[in-house]
Design an enzyme around this catalytic site. Structure first.
Site, PDB file in Angstrom:
ATOM      1  N   ASP A   1      -3.695 -32.827  34.421  1.00 57.70           N
ATOM      2  CA  ASP A   1      -3.405 -34.231  34.719  1.00 57.70           C
ATOM      3  C   ASP A   1      -4.288 -34.781  35.830  1.00 57.70           C
ATOM      4  O   ASP A   1      -4.938 -34.024  36.573  1.00 57.70           O
ATOM      5  CB  ASP A   1      -1.939 -34.387  35.142  1.00 57.70           C
ATOM      6  CG  ASP A   1      -0.986 -34.404  33.959  1.00 57.70           C
ATOM      7  OD1 ASP A   1      -1.465 -34.529  32.825  1.00 57.70           O
ATOM      8  OD2 ASP A   1       0.236 -34.284  34.187  1.00 57.70           O
TER       9      ASP A   1
ATOM     10  N   GLY B   1       1.154 -32.555  37.549  1.00 60.27           N
ATOM     11  CA  GLY B   1       1.446 -32.869  38.941  1.00 60.27           C
ATOM     12  C   GLY B   1       2.923 -32.730  39.256  1.00 60.27           C
ATOM     13  O   GLY B   1       3.786 -32.996  38.415  1.00 60.27           O
ATOM     14  N   GLY B   2       3.233 -32.306  40.496  1.00 58.84           N
ATOM     15  CA  GLY B   2       4.630 -32.168  40.908  1.00 58.84           C
ATOM     16  C   GLY B   2       5.326 -31.059  40.156  1.00 58.84           C
ATOM     17  O   GLY B   2       4.840 -29.932  40.056  1.00 58.84           O
ATOM     18  N   ASP B   3       6.496 -31.369  39.601  1.00 57.00           N
ATOM     19  CA  ASP B   3       7.271 -30.432  38.792  1.00 57.00           C
ATOM     20  C   ASP B   3       7.280 -30.940  37.350  1.00 57.00           C
ATOM     21  O   ASP B   3       7.436 -32.141  37.117  1.00 57.00           O
ATOM     22  CB  ASP B   3       8.701 -30.334  39.319  1.00 57.00           C
ATOM     23  CG  ASP B   3       9.542 -29.357  38.524  1.00 57.00           C
ATOM     24  OD1 ASP B   3       9.610 -28.186  38.916  1.00 57.00           O
ATOM     25  OD2 ASP B   3      10.110 -29.775  37.482  1.00 57.00           O
TER      26      ASP B   3
ATOM     27  N   LYS C   1      -3.458 -39.631  33.281  1.00 52.94           N
ATOM     28  CA  LYS C   1      -2.965 -40.983  33.045  1.00 52.94           C
ATOM     29  C   LYS C   1      -2.956 -41.754  34.353  1.00 52.94           C
ATOM     30  O   LYS C   1      -2.340 -41.320  35.326  1.00 52.94           O
ATOM     31  CB  LYS C   1      -1.535 -40.951  32.487  1.00 52.94           C
ATOM     32  CG  LYS C   1      -1.361 -40.184  31.198  1.00 52.94           C
ATOM     33  CD  LYS C   1       0.118 -40.090  30.830  1.00 52.94           C
ATOM     34  CE  LYS C   1       0.338 -39.248  29.598  1.00 52.94           C
ATOM     35  NZ  LYS C   1       1.789 -39.099  29.285  1.00 52.94           N
TER      36      LYS C   1
ATOM     37  N   PRO D   1       2.597 -31.377  44.778  1.00 50.09           N
ATOM     38  CA  PRO D   1       2.327 -32.764  45.149  1.00 50.09           C
ATOM     39  C   PRO D   1       0.881 -33.085  45.502  1.00 50.09           C
ATOM     40  O   PRO D   1       0.556 -34.244  45.737  1.00 50.09           O
ATOM     41  CB  PRO D   1       3.229 -32.951  46.374  1.00 50.09           C
ATOM     42  CG  PRO D   1       3.297 -31.598  46.993  1.00 50.09           C
ATOM     43  CD  PRO D   1       3.283 -30.629  45.847  1.00 50.09           C
TER      44      PRO D   1
ATOM     45  N   GLY E   1       0.583 -38.311  49.351  1.00 45.90           N
ATOM     46  CA  GLY E   1       1.341 -37.411  50.199  1.00 45.90           C
ATOM     47  C   GLY E   1       0.912 -35.962  50.080  1.00 45.90           C
ATOM     48  O   GLY E   1       0.517 -35.496  49.006  1.00 45.90           O
TER      49      GLY E   1
ATOM     50  N   MET F   1       6.386 -43.482  41.352  1.00 48.84           N
ATOM     51  CA  MET F   1       5.554 -44.341  40.489  1.00 48.84           C
ATOM     52  C   MET F   1       5.927 -45.815  40.641  1.00 48.84           C
ATOM     53  O   MET F   1       5.968 -46.555  39.668  1.00 48.84           O
ATOM     54  CB  MET F   1       5.673 -43.899  39.026  1.00 48.84           C
ATOM     55  CG  MET F   1       5.208 -42.477  38.791  1.00 48.84           C
ATOM     56  SD  MET F   1       5.444 -41.908  37.086  1.00 48.84           S
ATOM     57  CE  MET F   1       7.219 -41.584  37.089  1.00 48.84           C
TER      58      MET F   1
END
Length: 501
Positions: free
Chosen positions: A37, A90-92, A59, A14, A202, A173
């Protein structure tokens, strides 16, 4: 045998660097090419080798560097060019990250693919905002919903399917649609006073959040000026945010400091030389909640040196270190360049400038004999003068450029043998106007050496300037920085202490 390289889709988590998985770190170090990203922590890229190709395909909202089809094609082309390609997301990769599309595209073209899961912001960002996604008696489950849509189009969410008050709702998002989401839930039957929070950036040290209800969350978000990436969370668990926001209660949370740094190295007998990517002070500040703006002013490198004094030693001669770099460089020379072992220093006593240097010396199995209470070169020299007998040699393992305070204080009455065992190779700094403005707006600038101060001479610093010790302060004042707060103890602990008061 497959003629193509392989591609790993890695979840970057995150935002917090420490939430990147161990496998993710390992693969970034091995990568020949990284396609990354916008939402990835850029410090993750520092894990890569110096010859790794980096390609940004980020993006923003409705603004794409490359379309998804072009990203798919790029991954395929790079897999034909390199042995190992990392797609850092990003993230998973599989939580609204289009990782499945990329994996299928590559599979259809016989490219070996591996998925490295990441920590999803849908859980982690809430945790750092003080909001557990489930909690006994408040939430028995959760739903994660994408609020992304085509430009200027509604979210196309069926809010009638989101009516269970015992289920936490997480919208990813969705910052641009927060009002639409709130109204959609109310119109579908949720109470207007249902608790809502919006968390921006976060798990990072510039995290911000607002807490409200479905009836007022849109106006609160607009007043706060929150920015993407943001997460919207709806449900009873939001009520715990005030009690569980440990992340935001760290001592430097909300503060931003400018820290010019020198990239150092580590040396151990079992691993050899490795680069130290992160400055220890930088890490400590970030752990305590601060944002740290950095520029790398130089790189410490060990240099081969003459250790002939080892053959001339008499019992009681001293080896002196005024930095950890000196310790590591000395033992690198001893073990790697001369092929000797610890027995070569059995006749010596050891003096070091402070506890940090003493700790590094202990890594090589030696306990320092002399450590001054105040960690400066001048204090170390005074301590030696009280303990060194006539005729005892003082062998100082130091850098090519050193503060003069140790040598000056020791004076000419002692047999000082100065051995240069490392150097600071200066970078040619180019600081953009954007970065200069970012530096100017920081809550303070921190300098841990005179060379760092010299490297950024001429740029406008924040009002508050902090120095690690007298030599560094002298350089700053020589450059016209008259208001400098100096650490009482010339150490990172000393810097932390003056920042807190």
């Amino acid at each position: 045998m497959n003629k193509y390289g392989r591609v790993a889709l890695i979840g970057a988590g995150p935002g917090d660097l420490d939430l990147l998985t161990l496998k993710g770190k390992e693969y970034l170090r091995k990568a020949d090419c990284i396609v990354y990203d916008r939402l990835c922590n850029k410090k993750m890229l520092e894990l890569a080798s110096s010859d790794c190709e980096m390609i940004f395909v980020g993006k923003a909202n409705h603004h794409h560097t490359l379309t998804q089809d072009k990203i798919n094609e790029l991954l395929y082309e790079k897999a034909k060019e390199y042995d190992f390609v990392v797609r850092l997301k990003g993230g998973d990769p599989y939580v609204f990250g289009r990782g499945g599309e990329e994996a299928l595209y590559l599979k259809e073209r016989d490219i070996p693919v591996e998925i490295v899961p990441g920590v999803s912001s849908s859980i982690a960002a809430l945790a750092d905002a003080g909001i557990p996604i489930t909690h006994r008696g408040l939430a028995k489950g959760f739903q994660v919903i994408t609020a992304h849509s085509r430009k200027d189009e509604p979210t196309n969410i069926d809010f009638t399917q989101l009516m269970d008050e015992d289920v936490t709702l997480v919208f990813l998002m969705g910052l641009a649609h927060v009002g639409e989401i709130a109204r959609g839930l109310i119109n579908a039957g949720r109470a207007a006073d249902t608790k809502v929070a919006v968390v921006s950036n976060g798990t990072t040290n510039h995290q911000r959040k607002v807490v409200g209800t479905l009836s007022n969350i849109e106006s609160l978000v607009n007043e706060a000026g929150l920015e993407s990436p943001s997460i919207i969370v709806v449900g009873k668990v939001v009520g715990l945010a005030a009690d569980l926001d440990f992340f935001e209660k760290r001592p430097f949370f909300g503060k931003r400091f400018f820290l010019p740094k020198i990239q150092s190295f580590n040396y151990k007998l079992e691993t050899g030389i490795t680069e130290i990517l992160y400055n220890e002070l930088e890490e400590r500040l970030e752990k305590d909640g601060a944002e740290v703006v950095t520029v790398v002013t130089g790189k410490i490198k060990p240099v081969e040196c003459d250790l002939g004094f080892l053959e001339l030693a008499t019992t009681g001669d001293y080896i002196v270190f005024t930095s950890g770099n000196g310790v590591r460089s000395f033992f690198w020379n001893l073990f790697e360049k001369q092929g000797r072992d610890i027995r070569a220093v059995s006749n010596f006593r050891f003096a070091v400038v402070g506890e940090k240097t003493a700790a590094i010396l202990r890594e090589f199995g030696i306990v320092a004999d002399l450590i001054p209470e105040k960690q400066t070169g001048a204090e170390l020299a005074e301590l030696l003068k009280k303990n060194v007998s006539e005729g005892v040699a003082i062998n100082w393992l130091c850098g090519k450029v050193q503060s003069p305070e140790f040598e000056k204080t020791l004076g000419s009455d002692y047999a000082l043998n100065k051995i240069v065992c490392y150097e600071n190779v200066q970078n040619e700094l180019t600081i953009s106007d954007e970065l200069k403005e970012e530096i100017r707006k920081c809550d303070g600038a921190i300098f841990t050496s005179g060379s760092n101060a010299k490297a950024v001479a001429g740029i406008t610093l924040p009002d508050k300037v902090f120095s690690i010790g007298p030599s560094c302060t002298a350089v700053l004042k020589g450059q016209g920085v008259n208001e400098v707060t100096e650490a009482v103890d010339a150490s990172y602990d000393g810097i932390i202490n003056i920042l807190r008061y």
